[in-house]
Design an enzyme around this catalytic site. Sequence first.
Site, PDB file in Angstrom:
ATOM      1  N   ASP A 183      -7.116  -2.363  -5.623  1.00 17.14           N
ATOM      2  CA  ASP A 183      -6.061  -2.161  -4.647  1.00 17.14           C
ATOM      3  C   ASP A 183      -5.049  -1.243  -5.330  1.00 17.14           C
ATOM      4  O   ASP A 183      -5.001  -1.166  -6.570  1.00 17.14           O
ATOM      5  CB  ASP A 183      -5.420  -3.508  -4.292  1.00 17.14           C
ATOM      6  CG  ASP A 183      -4.201  -3.350  -3.413  1.00 17.14           C
ATOM      7  OD1 ASP A 183      -4.326  -2.783  -2.313  1.00 17.14           O
ATOM      8  OD2 ASP A 183      -3.099  -3.765  -3.842  1.00 17.14           O
ATOM      9  N   ASP A 228      -1.258  -0.158  -4.022  1.00 18.22           N
ATOM     10  CA  ASP A 228       0.175  -0.446  -3.970  1.00 18.22           C
ATOM     11  C   ASP A 228       0.443  -1.908  -4.301  1.00 18.22           C
ATOM     12  O   ASP A 228      -0.086  -2.810  -3.658  1.00 18.22           O
ATOM     13  CB  ASP A 228       0.738  -0.099  -2.590  1.00 18.22           C
ATOM     14  CG  ASP A 228       2.177   0.368  -2.658  1.00 18.22           C
ATOM     15  OD1 ASP A 228       2.820   0.175  -3.710  1.00 18.22           O
ATOM     16  OD2 ASP A 228       2.661   0.929  -1.669  1.00 18.22           O
TER      17      ASP A 228
END
Length: 214
Positions: free
Chosen positions: A10, A12
């Site tokens: 992932d 952010d």
Amino acid sequence: MSLARAVLWDLDGTLGDSRAYHWSAWRDTMAGEGVSITEAQFLATFGQRNDAFLTEWLGHDAGPARLKAVGEAKESCYRRLVEEGGLAPLPGAAEWVQRLHDEGWPQAIASSAPRLNVEVMLRALGLEGFFDVTVSGEDVTKGKPDPEVFLVAAARVGVPPAHCIVVEDAAAGVEAARRAGMQSIGVGDALGAADVTVSSLAELPPDAFDRLVL
């Protein structure tokens, strides 16, 4: 390595944190639409696709064209803020990405964000060139906790889901990894469902990834 293994990141909140830029961009964009939102409202939607919550903010009479225009205005504002203000990798992030790259692990970004956002964030973090694959919001139809983004990333790096490790900072992402049949490392609070949990990537032991996929 004896078998193909990959790490699906992932972006952010995991490799870098641009939450403040997202908040500023949404606040200002919505104000331009005559809608006032609170930071609590924003935080409740963070990490979701825009189409999952914009109707609620703009009203159910907002048509597709307006939803698209507002979303694009916000993302353009966000990218400008990132480019102007810059970003630093979160503790341990750059070191782990470099180490895994040097050890030959395929790595992918698996994000619900628009592709242009992913690109500007990776540039700001100085992490371009380390990832074999980038999967963004345009590549999927369902957001996390649906496993689609991770399954697409695994397919594109050519590694079976059972041999992939997801690194996430959100409960929805950890659940998406579980549904995809992947091991996960949860970074942050309240991610007890992950196979390994740490408050910071800098706390991961040197063999953390090797131990998850033998």
